[in-house]
Write a protein that holds these residues in place. Sequence first.
Motif, PDB file in Angstrom:
ATOM      1  N   ALA A  54       0.833  -1.201   0.000  1.00 40.83           N
ATOM      2  CA  ALA A  54       0.000   0.000   0.000  1.00 40.83           C
ATOM      3  C   ALA A  54       0.870   1.255   0.000  1.00 40.83           C
ATOM      4  O   ALA A  54       0.563   2.248  -0.678  1.00 40.83           O
ATOM      5  CB  ALA A  54      -0.937  -0.006   1.213  1.00 40.83           C
ATOM      6  N   ILE A  99      -7.468  -6.394  -2.002  1.00 41.07           N
ATOM      7  CA  ILE A  99      -8.062  -5.259  -1.286  1.00 41.07           C
ATOM      8  C   ILE A  99      -7.553  -3.956  -1.878  1.00 41.07           C
ATOM      9  O   ILE A  99      -8.316  -3.008  -2.096  1.00 41.07           O
ATOM     10  CB  ILE A  99      -7.740  -5.349   0.220  1.00 41.07           C
ATOM     11  N   LEU A 100      -6.247  -3.916  -2.180  1.00 34.04           N
ATOM     12  CA  LEU A 100      -5.674  -2.725  -2.809  1.00 34.04           C
ATOM     13  C   LEU A 100      -6.225  -2.537  -4.216  1.00 34.04           C
ATOM     14  O   LEU A 100      -6.512  -1.405  -4.634  1.00 34.04           O
ATOM     15  CB  LEU A 100      -4.144  -2.836  -2.851  1.00 34.04           C
ATOM     16  N   ASP A 151      -9.125  -3.406  -5.278  1.00 32.62           N
ATOM     17  CA  ASP A 151     -10.491  -2.897  -5.140  1.00 32.62           C
ATOM     18  C   ASP A 151     -10.503  -1.402  -4.814  1.00 32.62           C
ATOM     19  O   ASP A 151     -11.495  -0.706  -5.097  1.00 32.62           O
ATOM     20  CB  ASP A 151     -11.237  -3.662  -4.043  1.00 32.62           C
ATOM     21  N   GLN A 152      -9.406  -0.928  -4.235  1.00 33.05           N
ATOM     22  CA  GLN A 152      -9.286   0.494  -3.912  1.00 33.05           C
ATOM     23  C   GLN A 152      -8.732   1.307  -5.079  1.00 33.05           C
ATOM     24  O   GLN A 152      -8.550   2.521  -4.957  1.00 33.05           O
ATOM     25  CB  GLN A 152      -8.390   0.669  -2.679  1.00 33.05           C
TER      26      GLN A 152
END
Length: 384
Positions: free
Chosen positions: A57, A80-81, A83-84
């Motif tokens: 991140a 998760i990253l 999706d961000q």
Amino acid sequence: MKRVGVIGGGQLAWMMGDAAQKLGLELVVQTPNKEDPAFAIASDTVLAKIDDATATAVLASKSDIITFENEFVDLDALSILADQGVCFRPSLKALTPLLDKYHQRCYLRDLGLPVPQFFAVEPQDNEKIASFGFPLVLKSRRHGYDGQGTFIIKDFATLQPKLDYNITENAFLIEEFIPFQRELAIIAARSVDGEVVTYPVVETQQEEQVCRRVIASAQITPQQTAEIEAIAHTILNSLQVVGVFGIELFLTADGKVLVNEIAPRTHNSGHFSLDACETSQFEQHLRAVCGFPLGNPALRCAGAVMVNLLGYENSQSDYQKKRSLLKQIPRAYLHWYGKTESRLGRKLGHVTVLLDNQNQAMDVARSIESIWYPNTPTPITPIN
């Protein structure tokens, strides 16, 4: 795209350095140690383990896109990253079916590509293993590279201790042993727009399941070359890859081509391209992931041979005398990775020699190895 984040700081990331400078790019590298090769060429670094998604991140905050030097990552955490809005190239979706070698084998089979017979090892599989026959190949499903986690098994007595010691469920894949005539490889790249280019098919020569030599181009028929290029196009287009992949293959005595493994990144079999091709695999990878037009992958010489310089002792020597002798070989290009410690089988560098004709390849390779390796019966076991 100006700042490229690279997960991994080994020699593959290090060899992107000159290409990045040529293309006006900055490399930001996530790697655990300051001694790692790519630390010296990076514009910025994130010192952390490869599978540390929290550190990735931070890498994303410093980069326009993120790419990979190796595949030892945590895809679930990276998703998760993604999706961000973090841009990974190749995408995590392209990597998903490849990181587990059993899943990779199933993916290739389901594409209709030729692969060795295989099955996943499960508890109490002795009867199934016995019916498969020996010799066979036992592979770790994750984290194997350069021969690590790959074993040629000749009988059940040799197999059982490895299964007992590594009792983790779903840890292994078993494949039929292929009595190949040659091992081959192809480097292929795919752009953001879906253009695919392929490098010359090469012959790779392994010892103890680690690559010792690469000969470009492989002496195979035009039909076999076309078949391998078609396989590369099928794989990259199916996965919608953006970047460079290495594809390893077997050629059997009866001329049949089988896919062995896919490396979802730049690959040892393509190192010759740094000196022998119009566009190296490392420049090509950066061109692809940054959305630039792909370069010409063609050879700029009649042929080439690449020899890996593997550690044969525990030492902190920089081998200056041997390196000087290697540089004196006509049309030789030495790439020394700057590692501070030599260990048995560790990749310390490589030498590529451009050839006037391919019949010179083995003589040149033996000349390089006679300079580099002392007379020793100790087998080389690969260690990155």
